[in-house]
Design a protein around this motif. Structure first.
Motif, PDB file in Angstrom:
ATOM      1  N   GLY A   1       0.806  -1.214   0.000  1.00 56.06           N
ATOM      2  CA  GLY A   1       0.000   0.000   0.000  1.00 56.06           C
ATOM      3  C   GLY A   1       0.839   1.264   0.000  1.00 56.06           C
ATOM      4  N   CYS A   2       2.095   1.140   0.454  1.00 54.08           N
ATOM      5  CA  CYS A   2       2.998   2.292   0.515  1.00 54.08           C
ATOM      6  C   CYS A   2       3.927   2.358  -0.685  1.00 54.08           C
ATOM      7  CB  CYS A   2       3.814   2.241   1.801  1.00 54.08           C
ATOM      8  SG  CYS A   2       4.959   0.845   1.859  1.00 54.08           S
ATOM      9  N   SER A   3       3.693   1.516  -1.706  1.00 57.78           N
ATOM     10  CA  SER A   3       4.447   1.489  -2.967  1.00 57.78           C
ATOM     11  C   SER A   3       5.767   0.737  -2.902  1.00 57.78           C
ATOM     12  CB  SER A   3       4.702   2.905  -3.510  1.00 57.78           C
ATOM     13  OG  SER A   3       3.485   3.575  -3.757  1.00 57.78           O
ATOM     14  N   ALA A   4       6.113   0.154  -1.753  1.00 61.52           N
ATOM     15  CA  ALA A   4       7.348  -0.625  -1.645  1.00 61.52           C
ATOM     16  C   ALA A   4       7.081  -2.089  -1.985  1.00 61.52           C
ATOM     17  CB  ALA A   4       7.923  -0.519  -0.239  1.00 61.52           C
ATOM     18  N   PRO A   5       8.069  -2.791  -2.535  1.00 60.01           N
ATOM     19  CA  PRO A   5       7.905  -4.222  -2.798  1.00 60.01           C
ATOM     20  C   PRO A   5       7.736  -5.005  -1.499  1.00 60.01           C
ATOM     21  CG  PRO A   5       9.802  -3.334  -3.984  1.00 60.01           C
ATOM     22  CD  PRO A   5       9.373  -2.281  -3.012  1.00 60.01           C
ATOM     23  N   ASN A   6       6.902  -6.038  -1.555  1.00 62.34           N
ATOM     24  CA  ASN A   6       6.684  -6.912  -0.404  1.00 62.34           C
ATOM     25  C   ASN A   6       6.863  -8.345  -0.885  1.00 62.34           C
ATOM     26  OD1 ASN A   6       4.461  -8.357   1.657  1.00 62.34           O
ATOM     27  ND2 ASN A   6       5.688  -6.719   2.550  1.00 62.34           N
ATOM     28  N   HIS A   7       7.835  -9.045  -0.311  1.00 66.75           N
ATOM     29  CA  HIS A   7       8.256 -10.343  -0.837  1.00 66.75           C
ATOM     30  C   HIS A   7       7.496 -11.492  -0.202  1.00 66.75           C
ATOM     31  CE1 HIS A   7      11.436  -8.348  -2.984  1.00 66.75           C
ATOM     32  NE2 HIS A   7      11.762  -7.711  -1.874  1.00 66.75           N
ATOM     33  N   ALA A   8       7.071 -12.411  -1.040  1.00 70.64           N
ATOM     34  CA  ALA A   8       6.323 -13.573  -0.589  1.00 70.64           C
ATOM     35  C   ALA A   8       7.246 -14.590   0.074  1.00 70.64           C
ATOM     36  CB  ALA A   8       5.605 -14.222  -1.772  1.00 70.64           C
ATOM     37  N   SER A   9       6.675 -15.338   1.010  1.00 67.53           N
ATOM     38  CA  SER A   9       7.388 -16.462   1.613  1.00 67.53           C
ATOM     39  C   SER A   9       6.365 -17.409   2.198  1.00 67.53           C
ATOM     40  CB  SER A   9       8.356 -15.991   2.702  1.00 67.53           C
ATOM     41  OG  SER A   9       7.637 -15.527   3.831  1.00 67.53           O
ATOM     42  N   THR A  10       6.809 -18.588   2.584  1.00 67.06           N
ATOM     43  CA  THR A  10       5.917 -19.497   3.280  1.00 67.06           C
ATOM     44  C   THR A  10       5.731 -19.015   4.719  1.00 67.06           C
ATOM     45  OG1 THR A  10       7.699 -20.921   4.092  1.00 67.06           O
ATOM     46  CG2 THR A  10       6.775 -21.440   1.907  1.00 67.06           C
ATOM     47  N   LEU A  11       4.680 -19.496   5.355  1.00 66.59           N
ATOM     48  CA  LEU A  11       4.499 -19.210   6.783  1.00 66.59           C
ATOM     49  C   LEU A  11       5.688 -19.747   7.565  1.00 66.59           C
ATOM     50  CD1 LEU A  11       1.966 -17.878   8.222  1.00 66.59           C
ATOM     51  CD2 LEU A  11       1.574 -18.573   5.876  1.00 66.59           C
ATOM     52  N   LYS A  12       6.169 -20.929   7.184  1.00 66.21           N
ATOM     53  CA  LYS A  12       7.321 -21.529   7.853  1.00 66.21           C
ATOM     54  C   LYS A  12       8.551 -20.634   7.706  1.00 66.21           C
ATOM     55  CE  LYS A  12       9.113 -24.932   5.637  1.00 66.21           C
ATOM     56  NZ  LYS A  12       9.194 -26.278   5.022  1.00 66.21           N
ATOM     57  N   GLY A  13       8.749 -20.065   6.517  1.00 66.70           N
ATOM     58  CA  GLY A  13       9.895 -19.195   6.309  1.00 66.70           C
ATOM     59  C   GLY A  13       9.850 -17.951   7.175  1.00 66.70           C
ATOM     60  N   MET A  14       8.669 -17.338   7.282  1.00 72.44           N
ATOM     61  CA  MET A  14       8.553 -16.141   8.126  1.00 72.44           C
ATOM     62  C   MET A  14       8.709 -16.485   9.600  1.00 72.44           C
ATOM     63  SD  MET A  14       8.402 -13.115   6.848  1.00 72.44           S
ATOM     64  CE  MET A  14       7.593 -12.123   8.102  1.00 72.44           C
ATOM     65  N   ALA A  15       8.174 -17.629  10.029  1.00 73.25           N
ATOM     66  CA  ALA A  15       8.351 -18.041  11.425  1.00 73.25           C
ATOM     67  C   ALA A  15       9.831 -18.288  11.708  1.00 73.25           C
ATOM     68  CB  ALA A  15       7.528 -19.293  11.716  1.00 73.25           C
ATOM     69  N   ARG A  16      10.528 -18.854  10.739  1.00 72.92           N
ATOM     70  CA  ARG A  16      11.968 -19.079  10.878  1.00 72.92           C
ATOM     71  C   ARG A  16      12.702 -17.750  11.020  1.00 72.92           C
ATOM     72  NH1 ARG A  16      12.890 -21.700   6.104  1.00 72.92           N
ATOM     73  NH2 ARG A  16      12.272 -23.694   6.964  1.00 72.92           N
ATOM     74  N   ALA A  17      12.313 -16.753  10.218  1.00 75.58           N
ATOM     75  CA  ALA A  17      12.933 -15.428  10.309  1.00 75.58           C
ATOM     76  C   ALA A  17      12.655 -14.790  11.656  1.00 75.58           C
ATOM     77  CB  ALA A  17      12.429 -14.534   9.172  1.00 75.58           C
ATOM     78  N   MET A  18      11.422 -14.929  12.148  1.00 73.72           N
ATOM     79  CA  MET A  18      11.085 -14.344  13.450  1.00 73.72           C
ATOM     80  C   MET A  18      11.822 -15.050  14.584  1.00 73.72           C
ATOM     81  SD  MET A  18       9.262 -11.797  12.677  1.00 73.72           S
ATOM     82  CE  MET A  18      10.200 -11.755  11.134  1.00 73.72           C
ATOM     83  N   ALA A  19      12.072 -16.347  14.437  1.00 73.06           N
ATOM     84  CA  ALA A  19      12.849 -17.065  15.446  1.00 73.06           C
ATOM     85  C   ALA A  19      14.288 -16.558  15.471  1.00 73.06           C
ATOM     86  CB  ALA A  19      12.807 -18.563  15.176  1.00 73.06           C
TER      87      ALA A  19
END
Length: 331
Positions: A185-203
């Protein structure tokens, strides 16, 4: 593919009136799945839940320190804020200190979510500005990084050094090659990932500790800034702010558009990623709160927690007509 599972129920009296389904994953610091609901491999755009990843190059590059940014600045770089005075004033001062102005932000003007600020603009016949955009902190961070790198041009372009750094951070932390991106919504790219990938990043963010290398230090600083200053991450009346305060500023959480949510639990070194498939924010707030209770970091009896767990639904006359509660699948 595993189907989405029921996560939030809306009851009117004794009648189950509506239900929201979704996917959620909890990963540990090794990237292993600890809990999962629905499909861990569902590919989703994390929207604003990825802002701490988008802010990582700002800190990791040394740009944040070179600009003299405080913890509040770092929290604001990860924010989807209300456009309240504390947000607008800090963004304006930050822009000015870097030699920029409202016109340099690419996020677009947005009516402030803060009703008092919005009404003041109307009374004074003042224009809605780009600074009022809920993503203006993130964009000011992009500008700061771009200046530090000596890069000009459109900092939201995928070929720009800022966005190349963001994509690299995203793929390295999720341990995935992104399958694509959408324009936020702010015109910046937003990259797709799996839920598992994002949980891994948050860990990774949850387990990061200052002094353990440049990347861990940067991640730990961003996580800490978010948890310590939740009023800059969202604002008064918002679930992110309310729940981080309810957890004693020990856990960092971040909402995203279309009912995405993430959490970073530093004591447990766990990361959470959640998506409600119909995009209902009320459901992502409820489900995230239920998962935080399950993981032992949120007291279900805390008044702020109760706004999202077994939350009463009232009509215009104040009569309780129903309740929103987490589905049994989350308990």
């Amino acid at each position: 593919m595993t189907k989405a599972v029921p996560m939030t129920e809306i009851w009117r009296g004794d009648i189950l009136e509506s239900m929201h389904s979704g996917h959620a994953v909890v990963c540990n610091a090794d990237g292993d799945i600890v809990h999962a609901w629905g499909d861990p491999d569902a590919i989703v755009l994390p929207r604003s839940s990825s802002k701490m990843i988008q802010a990582l190059p700002l800190v990791e590059s040394g740009a944040a320190d070179a600009a003299g940014l405080s913890e509040q600045h770092l929290a604001l770089a990860c924010a989807s804020h209300n456009g309240s005075a504390i947000h607008n004033d800090m963004v304006n001062a930050w822009l000015a200190a870097q030699g920029f102005g409202d016109e340099d932000l690419i996020c677009g003007p947005q009516e402030p979510r803060d009703i008092g600020i919005r009404d003041a603009l109307i009374r004074c016949n003042d224009p809605v500005c780009r600074v009022h955009n809920n993503c203006s902190g993130k964009h000011t961070g992009f500008l700061t990084l771009s200046k530090h790198l000596g890069a000009g041009g459109n900092y939201t372009d995928m070929d720009h050094p800022v966005q190349k750094a963001v994509l690299a951070a995203h793929e390295e932390l999720t341990h995935e090659t992104s399958t694509g991106y959408g324009i936020d919504g702010c015109s910046a790219p937003n990259h797709a990932s799996t839920l598992k990938g994002m949980a891994r990043a948050m860990a990774f963010y949850a387990a990061a500790r200052e002094g353990n290398g440049t990347r861990e230090t940067a991640a730990a600083r961003l996580r800490t800034a978010m948890a310590k200053h939740p009023e800059y991450v969202a604002g008064e009346g918002r679930a992110c702010t309310n729940l981080m305060r309810a957890m004693g500023h020990s856990v960092a959480i971040k909402t995203g558009a279309e009912a995405y949510f993430v959490a970073m639990l530093p004591e447990q070194k766990l990361g959470v990623a959640l998506k409600i498939i119909d995009g209902a924010t009320r459901a992502s707030e409820n489900a995230l709160a239920a998962i935080l209770v399950k993981l032992g970091v949120l007291d279900p009896k805390h008044p702020e927690a109760q706004k999202y767990l077994d939350a009463p639904i009232r009509n215009w006359d104040g009569l309780q007509t129903g309740v929103m509660r987490a589905a049994s699948t989350l308990s």
